[in-house]
Design a protein around this motif. Sequence first.
Motif, short mmCIF file in Angstrom:
data_model
loop_
_atom_site.label_atom_id
_atom_site.label_comp_id
_atom_site.label_asym_id
_atom_site.label_seq_id
_atom_site.Cartn_x
_atom_site.Cartn_y
_atom_site.Cartn_z
N PHE A 21 -4.19 0.88 1.82
CA PHE A 21 -4.28 -0.75 1.77
C PHE A 21 -4.42 -1.44 0.51
CE2 PHE A 21 -6.22 -4.68 2.68
CZ PHE A 21 -6.07 -5.20 3.89
N VAL A 22 -3.23 -1.81 0.19
CA VAL A 22 -3.08 -2.63 -0.99
C VAL A 22 -3.60 -4.08 -0.95
CG1 VAL A 22 -1.71 -2.82 -3.17
CG2 VAL A 22 -1.35 -1.17 -1.68
N TYR A 23 -4.36 -4.64 -1.65
CA TYR A 23 -4.83 -5.90 -1.70
C TYR A 23 -3.76 -6.69 -2.68
CZ TYR A 23 -9.29 -5.04 0.14
OH TYR A 23 -10.43 -4.92 0.93
N PRO A 24 -3.70 -8.05 -2.37
CA PRO A 24 -2.59 -8.91 -2.99
C PRO A 24 -2.84 -8.75 -4.62
CG PRO A 24 -3.34 -10.22 -1.46
CD PRO A 24 -4.23 -8.84 -1.33
N ALA A 25 -4.00 -8.32 -5.09
CA ALA A 25 -3.87 -8.34 -6.45
C ALA A 25 -3.73 -6.98 -7.11
CB ALA A 25 -5.66 -8.66 -7.25
N GLY A 26 -3.35 -6.03 -6.02
CA GLY A 26 -2.98 -4.58 -6.33
C GLY A 26 -4.09 -3.61 -6.33
N GLU A 27 -5.25 -4.31 -5.95
CA GLU A 27 -6.34 -2.88 -5.86
C GLU A 27 -6.09 -2.28 -4.39
OE1 GLU A 27 -11.01 -3.12 -4.52
OE2 GLU A 27 -10.18 -5.04 -4.81
N ILE A 28 -6.36 -0.89 -4.62
CA ILE A 28 -5.96 0.05 -3.66
C ILE A 28 -7.23 0.51 -2.85
CG2 ILE A 28 -4.99 2.40 -2.72
CD1 ILE A 28 -3.01 1.80 -5.15
N VAL A 29 -7.27 0.30 -1.56
CA VAL A 29 -8.35 1.27 -0.74
C VAL A 29 -7.54 2.35 0.11
CG1 VAL A 29 -10.12 1.16 0.97
CG2 VAL A 29 -9.71 -0.71 -0.65
N GLN A 30 -8.12 3.70 0.17
CA GLN A 30 -7.44 4.64 0.62
C GLN A 30 -8.23 5.32 1.82
OE1 GLN A 30 -7.06 6.80 -3.16
NE2 GLN A 30 -8.47 8.60 -2.45
N SER A 31 -7.44 6.03 2.65
CA SER A 31 -8.17 6.70 3.75
C SER A 31 -7.21 7.68 4.40
CB SER A 31 -8.46 5.84 4.75
OG SER A 31 -8.86 6.44 5.65
N ASP A 32 -7.55 9.19 4.03
CA ASP A 32 -6.87 10.21 4.32
C ASP A 32 -6.94 10.47 6.08
OD1 ASP A 32 -6.10 10.62 1.75
OD2 ASP A 32 -7.74 11.81 1.47
N LYS A 33 -5.65 11.01 6.56
CA LYS A 33 -5.63 11.10 8.03
C LYS A 33 -6.83 11.98 8.20
CE LYS A 33 -2.21 12.34 11.42
NZ LYS A 33 -0.78 12.66 11.59
N ARG A 34 -7.49 11.88 9.34
CA ARG A 34 -8.36 13.06 9.64
C ARG A 34 -7.88 13.88 10.47
NH1 ARG A 34 -12.68 16.21 8.69
NH2 ARG A 34 -13.84 16.60 10.87
N HIS A 35 -7.29 13.75 11.45
CA HIS A 35 -6.92 14.60 12.63
C HIS A 35 -5.42 15.00 12.19
CE1 HIS A 35 -10.38 12.78 14.33
NE2 HIS A 35 -10.35 13.91 14.98
N LEU A 36 -5.15 16.01 11.52
CA LEU A 36 -3.81 16.39 11.47
C LEU A 36 -2.96 17.10 12.59
CD1 LEU A 36 -4.74 18.21 7.98
CD2 LEU A 36 -3.62 15.93 8.28
N PHE A 37 -1.52 16.89 12.70
CA PHE A 37 -0.97 17.11 13.99
C PHE A 37 -0.61 18.68 13.79
CE2 PHE A 37 2.83 17.20 16.92
CZ PHE A 37 2.11 16.89 17.90
N SER A 38 -1.42 19.45 13.98
CA SER A 38 -1.34 20.96 13.82
C SER A 38 -0.41 21.51 14.89
CB SER A 38 -2.66 21.60 14.01
OG SER A 38 -3.16 21.59 15.64
N ILE A 39 -0.08 20.98 16.12
CA ILE A 39 1.04 21.36 16.96
C ILE A 39 2.35 21.05 16.13
CG2 ILE A 39 2.10 20.82 19.13
CD1 ILE A 39 -0.88 19.48 19.99
N GLY A 40 2.28 20.22 15.12
CA GLY A 40 3.77 20.14 14.58
C GLY A 40 3.84 20.54 13.27
N GLY A 41 2.57 21.46 12.88
CA GLY A 41 2.67 22.03 11.58
C GLY A 41 2.11 21.40 10.44
N GLU A 42 1.43 20.07 10.75
CA GLU A 42 1.14 19.24 9.71
C GLU A 42 -0.30 19.79 8.93
OE1 GLU A 42 -0.27 14.60 8.97
OE2 GLU A 42 -0.50 15.38 10.97
N GLY A 43 -0.99 20.74 9.96
CA GLY A 43 -2.29 21.05 9.36
C GLY A 43 -2.19 22.31 8.42
N LYS A 44 -0.82 22.93 8.43
CA LYS A 44 -0.66 24.00 7.50
C LYS A 44 -0.56 23.65 6.03
CE LYS A 44 1.74 26.62 11.09
NZ LYS A 44 3.19 27.36 11.20
N SER A 45 -0.18 22.27 5.85
CA SER A 45 0.21 22.05 4.26
C SER A 45 -0.69 20.58 3.81
CB SER A 45 1.47 21.58 4.29
OG SER A 45 2.33 22.64 4.51
N PHE A 46 -1.24 20.11 4.85
CA PHE A 46 -2.07 19.02 4.43
C PHE A 46 -3.54 19.16 4.56
CE2 PHE A 46 1.99 17.11 5.44
CZ PHE A 46 1.91 16.01 4.50
N VAL A 47 -4.37 18.42 3.75
CA VAL A 47 -5.81 18.41 3.62
C VAL A 47 -6.35 17.26 4.56
CG1 VAL A 47 -8.01 18.38 2.36
CG2 VAL A 47 -5.84 19.43 1.77
#
Length: 252
Positions: free
Chosen positions: A92-118
């Motif tokens: 989430f990037v504010y108009p001034a450029g400041e960034i807030v981040q949030s990493d995906k909690r539930h990785l889609f293991s059925i499609g292989g996302e959980g093997k490579s992502f944290v």
Amino acid sequence: MRVALCQFNMAWEDWRSNLRRAEQWVARADADLVILPEMFATGFVTDPERVAQPMSGEIVGEMQRWARRYGRAVAGSVIIEEGGRFFNRFLFVYPAGEIVQSDKRHLFSIGGEGKSFVAGDRRTIVEYGGLRFLLLVCYDLRFPVWSRCRNDYDAVIYVASWPESRRTVWRTLLRARAIENEAYVLGVNRTGSDPTAHYSGDSAAVGFRGETLTEAGAEETLLTVDLDPEALHAFREKFPAWRDADRFELHV
């Protein structure tokens, strides 16, 4: 507060082309906040080594440039590499450029996302334009405990690469999350195809009573919706179901 939901197709793993297209959507949007789909710069890639960038890379830099140039917040998820680990990170990037981040909690293991992502280990809420937004990604939609509002947010954003084969689930759960949390729900999905799936779009803004405020079909489109915090707060006072909610703690 006006929000723009940008639903579009993306070129597979071609981040330069996708950044050019994404900027066109951001430039067109007459809104305070512009939301792009999950992994909008690459498509839903589960082998991140080929396309991941650090937070100091060009993809994040471009998001900051758009926010500053067009004077609006920009949100969406991208593949980030940090210390040899990979994250599906909602930025989430504010108009001034400041960034807030949030990493995906539930990785889609059925499609292989959980093997490579944290997986992420915390919920992130940002304040902007008089509203509090919970930032979530795609598969998180299926897990109501992680989405539960404890009177700590006003709207939840789900950015997604949700396939057409499960479109009924997408449409149903967006409305369920709005009703059970007495909150606005903004779901931004992609359209088009990649090597593994076809996407039907169905991006939508849902009101705090569960009513559809605006909804897309399968075409590329830009939706805009006005969110009214005063109306939301009045409804929560009139029908304060949140006061009777079960108390619980999250253990991650």
